[in-house]
Enzyme design. Structure first.
Site, PDB file in Angstrom:
ATOM      1  N   GLU A   1       0.824  -1.196   0.000  1.00  0.00           N
ATOM      2  CA  GLU A   1       0.000   0.000   0.000  1.00  0.00           C
ATOM      3  C   GLU A   1       0.864   1.254   0.000  1.00  0.00           C
ATOM      4  O   GLU A   1       1.953   1.280   0.581  1.00  0.00           O
ATOM      5  CB  GLU A   1      -0.944   0.011   1.203  1.00  0.00           C
ATOM      6  CG  GLU A   1      -2.063  -1.021   1.064  1.00  0.00           C
ATOM      7  CD  GLU A   1      -2.990  -1.051   2.263  1.00  0.00           C
ATOM      8  OE1 GLU A   1      -2.591  -0.565   3.336  1.00  0.00           O
ATOM      9  OE2 GLU A   1      -4.108  -1.564   2.124  1.00  0.00           O
TER      10      GLU A   1
ATOM     11  N   CYS B   1       3.365   8.653   1.316  1.00  0.00           N
ATOM     12  CA  CYS B   1       3.935   7.642   2.207  1.00  0.00           C
ATOM     13  C   CYS B   1       4.250   6.398   1.394  1.00  0.00           C
ATOM     14  O   CYS B   1       3.361   5.812   0.775  1.00  0.00           O
ATOM     15  CB  CYS B   1       2.957   7.309   3.327  1.00  0.00           C
ATOM     16  SG  CYS B   1       3.537   6.047   4.468  1.00  0.00           S
TER      17      CYS B   1
ATOM     18  N   CYS C   1       6.899  -6.913   7.247  1.00  0.00           N
ATOM     19  CA  CYS C   1       7.989  -6.326   8.005  1.00  0.00           C
ATOM     20  C   CYS C   1       8.600  -7.383   8.908  1.00  0.00           C
ATOM     21  O   CYS C   1       7.965  -8.385   9.227  1.00  0.00           O
ATOM     22  CB  CYS C   1       7.474  -5.148   8.820  1.00  0.00           C
ATOM     23  SG  CYS C   1       8.752  -4.244   9.703  1.00  0.00           S
TER      24      CYS C   1
ATOM     25  N   CYS D   1       6.082  -4.808  16.441  1.00  0.00           N
ATOM     26  CA  CYS D   1       5.531  -3.752  17.289  1.00  0.00           C
ATOM     27  C   CYS D   1       4.086  -4.090  17.626  1.00  0.00           C
ATOM     28  O   CYS D   1       3.253  -4.307  16.747  1.00  0.00           O
ATOM     29  CB  CYS D   1       5.631  -2.408  16.584  1.00  0.00           C
ATOM     30  SG  CYS D   1       7.344  -1.928  16.295  1.00  0.00           S
TER      31      CYS D   1
ATOM     32  N   CYS E   1       0.699  -2.250  16.150  1.00  0.00           N
ATOM     33  CA  CYS E   1       0.632  -1.927  14.729  1.00  0.00           C
ATOM     34  C   CYS E   1      -0.155  -2.977  13.954  1.00  0.00           C
ATOM     35  O   CYS E   1       0.130  -4.170  14.049  1.00  0.00           O
ATOM     36  CB  CYS E   1       2.057  -1.827  14.177  1.00  0.00           C
ATOM     37  SG  CYS E   1       2.123  -1.468  12.421  1.00  0.00           S
TER      38      CYS E   1
ATOM     39  N   GLY F   1       6.843  -1.826   6.406  1.00  0.00           N
ATOM     40  CA  GLY F   1       8.210  -2.262   6.506  1.00  0.00           C
ATOM     41  C   GLY F   1       9.116  -1.341   7.296  1.00  0.00           C
ATOM     42  O   GLY F   1       8.783  -0.196   7.597  1.00  0.00           O
ATOM     43  N   GLU F   2      10.273  -1.870   7.660  1.00  0.00           N
ATOM     44  CA  GLU F   2      11.349  -1.116   8.311  1.00  0.00           C
ATOM     45  C   GLU F   2      12.376  -0.770   7.241  1.00  0.00           C
ATOM     46  O   GLU F   2      13.106  -1.629   6.753  1.00  0.00           O
ATOM     47  CB  GLU F   2      11.986  -1.960   9.423  1.00  0.00           C
ATOM     48  CG  GLU F   2      13.324  -1.467   9.941  1.00  0.00           C
ATOM     49  CD  GLU F   2      13.319  -0.028  10.425  1.00  0.00           C
ATOM     50  OE1 GLU F   2      13.960   0.818   9.754  1.00  0.00           O
ATOM     51  OE2 GLU F   2      12.679   0.248  11.451  1.00  0.00           O
TER      52      GLU F   2
ATOM     53  N   SER G   1      11.701   7.061   8.301  1.00  0.00           N
ATOM     54  CA  SER G   1      11.308   6.705   9.656  1.00  0.00           C
ATOM     55  C   SER G   1      11.815   5.313  10.000  1.00  0.00           C
ATOM     56  O   SER G   1      11.647   4.371   9.218  1.00  0.00           O
ATOM     57  CB  SER G   1       9.778   6.735   9.799  1.00  0.00           C
ATOM     58  OG  SER G   1       9.400   6.315  11.095  1.00  0.00           O
TER      59      SER G   1
ATOM     60  N   SER H   1      10.651   6.179  15.473  1.00  0.00           N
ATOM     61  CA  SER H   1       9.432   5.614  16.040  1.00  0.00           C
ATOM     62  C   SER H   1       9.722   5.252  17.496  1.00  0.00           C
ATOM     63  O   SER H   1      10.183   4.155  17.794  1.00  0.00           O
ATOM     64  CB  SER H   1       9.045   4.379  15.217  1.00  0.00           C
ATOM     65  OG  SER H   1       7.818   3.861  15.624  1.00  0.00           O
ATOM     66  N   LEU H   2       9.458   6.185  18.405  1.00  0.00           N
ATOM     67  CA  LEU H   2       9.932   6.071  19.794  1.00  0.00           C
ATOM     68  C   LEU H   2       8.920   5.371  20.699  1.00  0.00           C
ATOM     69  O   LEU H   2       9.147   4.256  21.155  1.00  0.00           O
ATOM     70  CB  LEU H   2      10.256   7.466  20.331  1.00  0.00           C
ATOM     71  CG  LEU H   2      10.967   7.505  21.684  1.00  0.00           C
ATOM     72  CD1 LEU H   2      12.348   6.875  21.591  1.00  0.00           C
ATOM     73  CD2 LEU H   2      11.059   8.941  22.195  1.00  0.00           C
ATOM     74  N   HIS H   3       7.845   6.057  21.042  1.00  0.00           N
ATOM     75  CA  HIS H   3       6.661   5.478  21.707  1.00  0.00           C
ATOM     76  C   HIS H   3       6.820   5.106  23.172  1.00  0.00           C
ATOM     77  O   HIS H   3       5.825   4.772  23.815  1.00  0.00           O
ATOM     78  CB  HIS H   3       6.139   4.254  20.942  1.00  0.00           C
ATOM     79  CG  HIS H   3       5.976   4.485  19.494  1.00  0.00           C
ATOM     80  ND1 HIS H   3       5.268   5.548  18.974  1.00  0.00           N
ATOM     81  CD2 HIS H   3       6.465   3.820  18.428  1.00  0.00           C
ATOM     82  CE1 HIS H   3       5.307   5.517  17.660  1.00  0.00           C
ATOM     83  NE2 HIS H   3       6.039   4.487  17.298  1.00  0.00           N
TER      84      HIS H   3
ATOM     85  N   CYS I   1      -1.962   5.939  10.659  1.00  0.00           N
ATOM     86  CA  CYS I   1      -0.804   5.365  11.334  1.00  0.00           C
ATOM     87  C   CYS I   1      -1.048   3.947  11.811  1.00  0.00           C
ATOM     88  O   CYS I   1      -2.003   3.679  12.522  1.00  0.00           O
ATOM     89  CB  CYS I   1      -0.454   6.234  12.534  1.00  0.00           C
ATOM     90  SG  CYS I   1       0.687   5.500  13.673  1.00  0.00           S
TER      91      CYS I   1
END
Length: 407
Positions: free
Chosen positions: A119, A132, A139, A143, A146, A203-204, A235, A257-259, A377
């Site tokens: 996507e 985006c 991935c 997480c 997600c 993905g990362e 990111s 991407s902290l969180h 997100c």
């Protein structure tokens, strides 16, 4: 909420047979030159031919060699016989009430067992439009909040497949010369329709470093797509060694991407933290080249009710980022079927943001976009499955707005 669907699932076209020819999209100039030599282009003509083709692909946006009108017909026939510049198949295009567009794109299997789908999302904003882009099908990370995390990793995308998302979106939005934009489309009134890109889709990106690097260097090439590196944001969940490489070898804007502000909580929310804990991650951020108040790192922080949204968390966040030119994007959690998390109360998000702002950090609260088409997100997910079952789960896809420079 009403959704406009340009191509409904019920009317999906049959599978398109992707060309097995090598593509010129995503090749560096040197690689393209070698490919042309391989079909008999004389050395003395290679530089000129590469410049012609580069301009047609990345400035004019053509996807058919016959449109390259200043290339001799016999050369066009050679190019058609040997190479492709076709776009990926659009399986579905959706348009949200807020103008967000989401494309489900299909690519060849390339070892995955069957064609794969990813996507790509476009978000129009005041005076700019942000695309985006995905870097993997699925991935490698897990997480826990997600939706993309419910899909298994299928494979990395190639540089061509990463770039083709940008080319296709510019096609669909009328963002190449002499192209019409869709009737009623929400896009910037002047200039480019796609002004910024973010590597925040599926993905990362830093686990597909070489392909991402190649694609972004072509996207920022001044003689082609010509996007400023200050308008490109990558990111990452915190793959520390490649953060150093990103600064040295790509030079785009960085988002983290902290969180969470404690290792034990981040280990659960963003499990890559077990390998690269907060201290190592923030050391890499402090060393990122060119940091200043004009080139800040963006820290993404999804607001999870009762998990990471206390004022104590806000205080620790300010302490953690001391000395790093930073912007902190607070992301209201986007629910998806089966999740165990809830979005923080809006009053609590506002209190959290007020504390961060009072400490001197810009802390915008992102307005959820594209929720009605699952384009926000952490909501991106395709239906691709690797036929050989391997339990490798996912990461997150961030909400897109507010990244990169406006000038």
């Amino acid at each position: 909420m009403e959704i406009v669907i340009d191509r409904a699932k019920s009317a999906r076209p049959p599978l398109v047979a992707h060309s097995e020819k090598p593509t010129l999209i995503g090749a560096t100039r040197e690689e393209m030159g070698d490919m042309l030599r391989g079909i008999g282009v004389a050395d003395k003509q290679v530089k000129m031919r590469v410049a012609q083709i580069w301009n047609w692909i990345y400035v004019r946006g053509v996807s058919d060699f016959d449109q390259m009108t200043n290339v001799a017909k016999d050369m066009r026939e050679k190019l058609k016989a040997a190479f492709t510049i076709q776009r990926p198949e659009i399986v579905e295009e959706q348009v949200s009430n807020d103008g967000t567009r989401k494309w489900l794109l299909r690519y060849p299997s390339r070892g995955a067992g069957r064609p794969v789908e990813v996507e790509c999302v476009y978000i129009p904003e005041e005076g700019r439009g942000t695309l985006c882009i995905s870097s993997q099908v699925g991935c490698t990370l897990t997480c826990s909040f997600c939706h993309t995390g419910t899909q298994k990793l299928v494979r990395n995308l190639t540089a061509e497949e990463i770039l083709s998302q940008l080319l296709l979106a510019r096609d669909r939005l009328g963002d190449f010369p002499d192209r019409d934009q869709p009737i009623g489309a929400m896009v910037p009134a002047e200039g480019r329709k796609i002004t910024n890109i973010v590597m925040m889709g599926m993905g990362e990106p830093l686990y597909n470093f070489e392909n991402v690097k190649k694609a972004l260097l072509i996207a920022s090439d001044g003689d082609g797509l010509s996007l400023s590196k200050r308008r490109i944001t990558l990111s990452t969940s915190g793959v520390v060694p490649e953060i150093y490489r990103t600064g040295d070898e790509i030079g785009v804007m960085l988002a983290i991407s902290l969180h969470a502000v404690r290792d034990e909580l981040r280990d659960m929310l963003v499990p890559v933290n077990k390998k690269y804990p907060l201290k190592d991650l923030l050391d890499a951020c402090r060393a990122y080249p060119g940091l200043s108040n004009a080139r800040r790192i963006t820290f993404e922080y999804v607001m999870l009710k009762g998990v990471n949204d206390s004022l104590e968390d806000a205080k620790l966040l300010v302490q953690l980022l001391k000395g790093i030119p930073a912007k902190i994007n607070l992301i209201p959690f986007n629910p998806w079927p089966g999740t165990n998390y809830q979005c923080s109360d809006w009053d609590q998000i506002a209190r959290f943001a007020d504390f961060i702002n009072a400490a001197g950090y810009a802390s915008p609260i992102r307005t959820p976009r594209g929720r009605d088409i699952l384009a926000a997100c952490g909501q991106l997910k395709s239906e691709s499955e690797r036929m050989r079952k391997t339990e490798r789960l996912a990461f997150e896809a961030m909400m897109i707005v507010g990244h990169g420079e406006d000038d």
